[in-house]
Design a protein around this motif. Structure first.
Motif, PDB file in Angstrom:
ATOM      1  N   VAL A   5       1.447  -1.112   0.299  1.00 59.03           N
ATOM      2  CA  VAL A   5      -0.117   0.437  -0.198  1.00 59.03           C
ATOM      3  C   VAL A   5       0.719   1.177   0.375  1.00 59.03           C
ATOM      4  CG1 VAL A   5      -1.833   1.283   1.430  1.00 59.03           C
ATOM      5  CG2 VAL A   5      -1.053  -1.230   1.184  1.00 59.03           C
ATOM      6  N   VAL A   6       0.859   2.292  -1.194  1.00 56.56           N
ATOM      7  CA  VAL A   6       1.480   3.162  -1.259  1.00 56.56           C
ATOM      8  C   VAL A   6       0.304   4.543  -0.776  1.00 56.56           C
ATOM      9  CG1 VAL A   6       2.646   5.550  -2.840  1.00 56.56           C
ATOM     10  CG2 VAL A   6       2.305   2.417  -2.637  1.00 56.56           C
ATOM     11  N   THR A   7       0.555   5.839  -0.087  1.00 58.04           N
ATOM     12  CA  THR A   7      -0.136   6.488   1.177  1.00 58.04           C
ATOM     13  C   THR A   7       0.842   7.469   0.949  1.00 58.04           C
ATOM     14  OG1 THR A   7      -0.931   4.852   2.703  1.00 58.04           O
ATOM     15  CG2 THR A   7      -1.346   6.918   2.798  1.00 58.04           C
ATOM     16  N   ALA A   8      -0.299   8.878   0.672  1.00 60.32           N
ATOM     17  CA  ALA A   8       0.363  10.533   0.509  1.00 60.32           C
ATOM     18  C   ALA A   8      -0.905  10.758   1.366  1.00 60.32           C
ATOM     19  CB  ALA A   8       0.454  10.518  -1.023  1.00 60.32           C
ATOM     20  N   ILE A   9       0.092  12.362   2.111  1.00 65.46           N
ATOM     21  CA  ILE A   9      -1.057  12.348   3.188  1.00 65.46           C
ATOM     22  C   ILE A   9      -0.632  13.942   3.497  1.00 65.46           C
ATOM     23  CG2 ILE A   9      -1.414  12.891   5.000  1.00 65.46           C
ATOM     24  CD1 ILE A   9      -0.975  10.553   5.962  1.00 65.46           C
ATOM     25  N   TYR A  10      -1.442  14.970   2.556  1.00 68.72           N
ATOM     26  CA  TYR A  10      -1.260  16.277   2.683  1.00 68.72           C
ATOM     27  C   TYR A  10      -1.423  17.146   3.407  1.00 68.72           C
ATOM     28  CZ  TYR A  10      -0.142  20.702  -0.391  1.00 68.72           C
ATOM     29  OH  TYR A  10       0.585  22.103  -0.275  1.00 68.72           O
ATOM     30  N   LYS A  11      -1.252  18.158   4.189  1.00 71.74           N
ATOM     31  CA  LYS A  11      -1.710  18.684   4.994  1.00 71.74           C
ATOM     32  C   LYS A  11      -1.043  19.993   4.898  1.00 71.74           C
ATOM     33  CE  LYS A  11       0.907  16.043   8.603  1.00 71.74           C
ATOM     34  NZ  LYS A  11       0.332  15.436  10.047  1.00 71.74           N
ATOM     35  N   GLN A  12      -2.144  21.539   5.483  1.00 71.08           N
ATOM     36  CA  GLN A  12      -1.926  23.157   5.170  1.00 71.08           C
ATOM     37  C   GLN A  12      -2.908  23.574   5.785  1.00 71.08           C
ATOM     38  OE1 GLN A  12       0.782  24.608   3.533  1.00 71.08           O
ATOM     39  NE2 GLN A  12       1.587  22.480   2.865  1.00 71.08           N
ATOM     40  N   SER A  13      -2.519  24.377   5.792  1.00 72.66           N
ATOM     41  CA  SER A  13      -3.765  25.646   6.889  1.00 72.66           C
ATOM     42  C   SER A  13      -4.909  24.760   6.243  1.00 72.66           C
ATOM     43  CB  SER A  13      -4.044  27.089   6.632  1.00 72.66           C
ATOM     44  OG  SER A  13      -4.517  27.497   7.345  1.00 72.66           O
ATOM     45  N   GLY A  14      -6.370  24.505   7.037  1.00 72.90           N
ATOM     46  CA  GLY A  14      -7.383  24.253   6.843  1.00 72.90           C
ATOM     47  C   GLY A  14      -7.635  22.939   5.694  1.00 72.90           C
ATOM     48  N   LEU A  15      -6.350  22.242   5.823  1.00 72.18           N
ATOM     49  CA  LEU A  15      -7.024  20.994   4.343  1.00 72.18           C
ATOM     50  C   LEU A  15      -5.452  20.240   5.308  1.00 72.18           C
ATOM     51  CD1 LEU A  15      -7.225  19.981   1.840  1.00 72.18           C
ATOM     52  CD2 LEU A  15      -5.752  20.702   0.966  1.00 72.18           C
ATOM     53  N   HIS A  16      -6.373  18.842   4.827  1.00 73.17           N
ATOM     54  CA  HIS A  16      -5.790  17.437   5.494  1.00 73.17           C
ATOM     55  C   HIS A  16      -6.214  16.341   4.651  1.00 73.17           C
ATOM     56  CE1 HIS A  16      -4.313  14.793   8.688  1.00 73.17           C
ATOM     57  NE2 HIS A  16      -3.670  14.240   7.581  1.00 73.17           N
ATOM     58  N   GLY A  17      -6.102  15.916   3.495  1.00 75.44           N
ATOM     59  CA  GLY A  17      -6.067  15.198   2.422  1.00 75.44           C
ATOM     60  C   GLY A  17      -5.131  13.806   2.409  1.00 75.44           C
ATOM     61  N   ARG A  18      -5.875  13.032   1.897  1.00 72.98           N
ATOM     62  CA  ARG A  18      -4.852  11.526   1.920  1.00 72.98           C
ATOM     63  C   ARG A  18      -4.938  10.711   0.534  1.00 72.98           C
ATOM     64  NH1 ARG A  18      -5.289   6.912   5.564  1.00 72.98           N
ATOM     65  NH2 ARG A  18      -8.055   6.828   4.726  1.00 72.98           N
ATOM     66  N   ALA A  19      -4.441  10.201  -0.083  1.00 70.60           N
ATOM     67  CA  ALA A  19      -4.829   9.233  -1.121  1.00 70.60           C
ATOM     68  C   ALA A  19      -3.843   7.870  -1.537  1.00 70.60           C
ATOM     69  CB  ALA A  19      -4.083   9.696  -2.363  1.00 70.60           C
ATOM     70  N   VAL A  20      -4.643   7.395  -1.327  1.00 67.38           N
ATOM     71  CA  VAL A  20      -4.234   5.419  -0.893  1.00 67.38           C
ATOM     72  C   VAL A  20      -3.944   4.576  -2.036  1.00 67.38           C
ATOM     73  CG1 VAL A  20      -4.141   3.653   0.572  1.00 67.38           C
ATOM     74  CG2 VAL A  20      -4.717   5.613   1.535  1.00 67.38           C
ATOM     75  N   THR A  49     -10.674  13.760   2.664  1.00 66.12           N
ATOM     76  CA  THR A  49     -10.189  15.069   2.204  1.00 66.12           C
ATOM     77  C   THR A  49     -10.279  15.112   3.742  1.00 66.12           C
ATOM     78  OG1 THR A  49      -9.902  17.320   1.728  1.00 66.12           O
ATOM     79  CG2 THR A  49     -11.069  16.153   0.617  1.00 66.12           C
ATOM     80  N   VAL A  50      -9.919  16.129   4.502  1.00 63.64           N
ATOM     81  CA  VAL A  50     -11.029  17.105   5.362  1.00 63.64           C
ATOM     82  C   VAL A  50     -11.122  18.626   5.111  1.00 63.64           C
ATOM     83  CG1 VAL A  50     -10.997  17.535   7.990  1.00 63.64           C
ATOM     84  CG2 VAL A  50     -11.319  14.850   7.325  1.00 63.64           C
ATOM     85  N   LEU A  51     -11.354  19.351   5.596  1.00 61.64           N
ATOM     86  CA  LEU A  51     -11.703  20.897   5.436  1.00 61.64           C
ATOM     87  C   LEU A  51     -11.866  21.252   6.807  1.00 61.64           C
ATOM     88  CD1 LEU A  51     -12.929  21.993   1.644  1.00 61.64           C
ATOM     89  CD2 LEU A  51     -10.746  21.826   2.453  1.00 61.64           C
ATOM     90  N   GLY A  52     -11.139  22.629   6.393  1.00 58.56           N
ATOM     91  CA  GLY A  52     -11.604  23.215   8.492  1.00 58.56           C
ATOM     92  C   GLY A  52     -11.505  24.402   8.418  1.00 58.56           C
ATOM     93  N   ARG A  53     -12.563  25.266   8.903  1.00 56.27           N
ATOM     94  CA  ARG A  53     -12.905  26.451   9.115  1.00 56.27           C
ATOM     95  C   ARG A  53     -13.159  26.788  10.645  1.00 56.27           C
ATOM     96  NH1 ARG A  53     -11.256  30.909   6.546  1.00 56.27           N
ATOM     97  NH2 ARG A  53     -11.624  33.137   6.552  1.00 56.27           N
ATOM     98  N   ASP A  54     -12.488  27.626  11.153  1.00 55.18           N
ATOM     99  CA  ASP A  54     -12.995  27.984  12.650  1.00 55.18           C
ATOM    100  C   ASP A  54     -13.442  26.342  13.530  1.00 55.18           C
ATOM    101  OD1 ASP A  54     -12.056  30.568  11.839  1.00 55.18           O
ATOM    102  OD2 ASP A  54     -13.793  31.506  10.899  1.00 55.18           O
ATOM    103  N   GLY A  55     -13.049  26.047  13.431  1.00 53.80           N
ATOM    104  CA  GLY A  55     -13.881  24.733  14.326  1.00 53.80           C
ATOM    105  C   GLY A  55     -14.274  24.182  13.635  1.00 53.80           C
ATOM    106  N   LEU A  56     -15.050  24.233  12.673  1.00 49.37           N
ATOM    107  CA  LEU A  56     -16.234  23.982  11.542  1.00 49.37           C
ATOM    108  C   LEU A  56     -15.186  22.833  10.538  1.00 49.37           C
ATOM    109  CD1 LEU A  56     -18.903  23.211  10.626  1.00 49.37           C
ATOM    110  CD2 LEU A  56     -19.148  25.143   8.571  1.00 49.37           C
ATOM    111  N   LEU A  57     -15.397  21.269  10.485  1.00 53.69           N
ATOM    112  CA  LEU A  57     -15.043  20.216   9.256  1.00 53.69           C
ATOM    113  C   LEU A  57     -16.610  19.815   8.750  1.00 53.69           C
ATOM    114  CD1 LEU A  57     -13.271  18.183  12.277  1.00 53.69           C
ATOM    115  CD2 LEU A  57     -12.309  20.310  11.029  1.00 53.69           C
TER     116      LEU A  57
END
Length: 294
Positions: free
Chosen positions: A117-132, A145-153
Motif C-alpha cells: 500500500v502506497v499512501t500520500a498525505i498532504y497537510k496545509q492550513s485548513g486542509l488535510h488530504g490523503r490518497a491511498v 479529504t477534510v476541510l476545516g475553518r473556525d472549528g467547522l469540519l
C-alpha cells in the motif's frame, strides 16, 4: 485579516476524541503486555503479546523503528508470531512541505499472502488530504479529504476499483471542534450507516462522551447507543466507565506505578445476564494490560 487556520484532523481522526474515550483503555479480552525501549542511535524497539481469554491463544510481535528526523525518514520492521513480516517506509516534508509519503508492505511466506500500500498525505492550513493506492488488491485507489475553518469540519472519502472501473465505497462527514467539546456526524458504507459522536471535556479531571449508530440496512431496527466517561483520580491514575444500549457495562482502571511502568485493568459485565454463562464461554470478561517503557 483572518488568522491562519490550523491543520484539521485527518478523515480517520474525525470523532477521535469520542472514539478514544469509549474505545481505549478497556482491557477485558485477556492479558496483554508491551515492552518499549529506545536506543541513543534513534532505534525504538517494541515487543507486544496478548493472550485471548476465550481461545487461550497467544499472539505477539516484535517491532523495530528507526527515525532520522533530520531527513524526515522513518523505517519500521515488524515480525509477528503468525510469521507475518511488516515493513513501513515513511518520508515526510522532503519533496514538499506538508507532504508525507509511505510504503506499507506485509508478507506471510507460508501462505504466500502479501500486500503493498502506497499512501500520500498532504497537510496545509485548513486542509488535510490523503490518497491511498492498494497495489495488490484491486488495485484500489482511495482518497479522502477534510476541510476545516473556525472549528467547522467537512470531510469526504471515496474508493475506486481500478480494474472494475467503478466507485466501490463513499462516505461523508461534518463536525465541529471546540477546545472543550467536539461533535461529529458520519455517513459511511455508501451513506447507509450514520454515526453521531459527542465529546465534552467538563474540566481538567472529567471527560464525557457518547456515540450513536443507525444502520438503514440492519435487519433489526433501532439505534445502537453508547455513553461513557473518564475521571482522573490524580496525576498517575484514572478510571473509565461506559454502558451501551444492550446493557453491557465496561469499567477500566489505569495506574502509573512508576516512571515507565503502567498497569491497566478492565471488566465487562452484561447486566442482562448477570448470573448466566454462555455455551462458548463466560458472558462477563476480565483482563489486564501492562506496559514497560524506557
Amino acid at each position: 485579516m483572518s488568522l491562519p487556520q490550523p491543520v484539521p484532523p485527518s478523515w480517520k481522526d474525525l470523532g477521535k476524541s469520542s472514539n478514544d474515550l469509549l474505545g481505549k483503555d478497556y482491557y477485558f479480552s485477556g492479558q496483554s503486555l508491551e515492552v518499549k525501549t529506545n536506543t541513543p542511535s534513534g532505534v525504538a524497539f517494541k515487543v507486544a503479546g496478548t493472550k485471548d481469554s476465550k481461545s487461550q491463544a497467544i499472539f505477539g510481535d516484535i517491532e523495530a523503528k528507526y527515525s532520522d528526523r533530520k531527513n524526515g525518514l522513518t523505517f519500521t520492521q515488524a515480525w509477528t508470531t503468525s510469521n507475518v513480516l511488516r515493513s513501513v517506509v515513511e518520508l515526510e516534508n522532503q519533496i514538499a512541505k506538508g507532504l508525507k509519503l509511505d510504503l506499507n508492505t506485509s508478507l506471510n511466506p507460508e501462505k504466500n499472502d502479501k500486500s503493498g500500500v502506497v499512501t500520500a498525505i498532504y497537510k496545509q492550513s485548513g486542509l488535510h488530504g490523503r490518497a491511498v493506492l492498494d497495489l495488490l488488491k484491486g488495485p484500489t485507489f482511495t482518497a479522502d479529504t477534510v476541510l476545516g475553518r473556525d472549528g467547522l469540519l467537512l470531510g469526504a472519502e471515496a474508493a475506486y476499483n481500478v480494474t472494475a472501473g467503478k466507485v466501490t465505497r463513499y462516505a461523508a462527514a461534518v463536525g465541529y471542534n471546540a477546545p472543550e467539546y467536539a461533535v461529529t456526524i458520519h455517513g459511511i458504507n455508501n451513506l447507509n450507516t450514520f454515526t453521531a459522536s459527542y465529546y465534552h471535556r467538563i474540566n481538567t479531571d472529567v471527560e464525557a462522551g457518547a456515540k450513536a449508530i443507525y444502520d438503514t440496512k440492519a435487519t433489526q431496527g433501532g439505534v445502537a447507543l453508547e455513553v461513557g466517561g473518564k475521571a482522573y483520580l490524580d496525576k498517575t491514575a484514572f478510571v473509565k466507565g461506559k454502558i451501551n444500549h444492550a446493557g453491557v457495562i465496561a469499567l477500566g482502571y489505569t495506574q502509573a506505578l512508576r516512571p515507565g511502568v503502567k498497569a491497566s485493568f478492565g471488566i465487562a459485565l452484561d447486566t442482562v445476564k448477570l448470573s448466566e454463562e454462555a455455551p462458548a464461554g463466560p458472558v462477563h470478561k476480565v483482563g489486564a494490560h501492562f506496559v514497560f517503557e524506557s
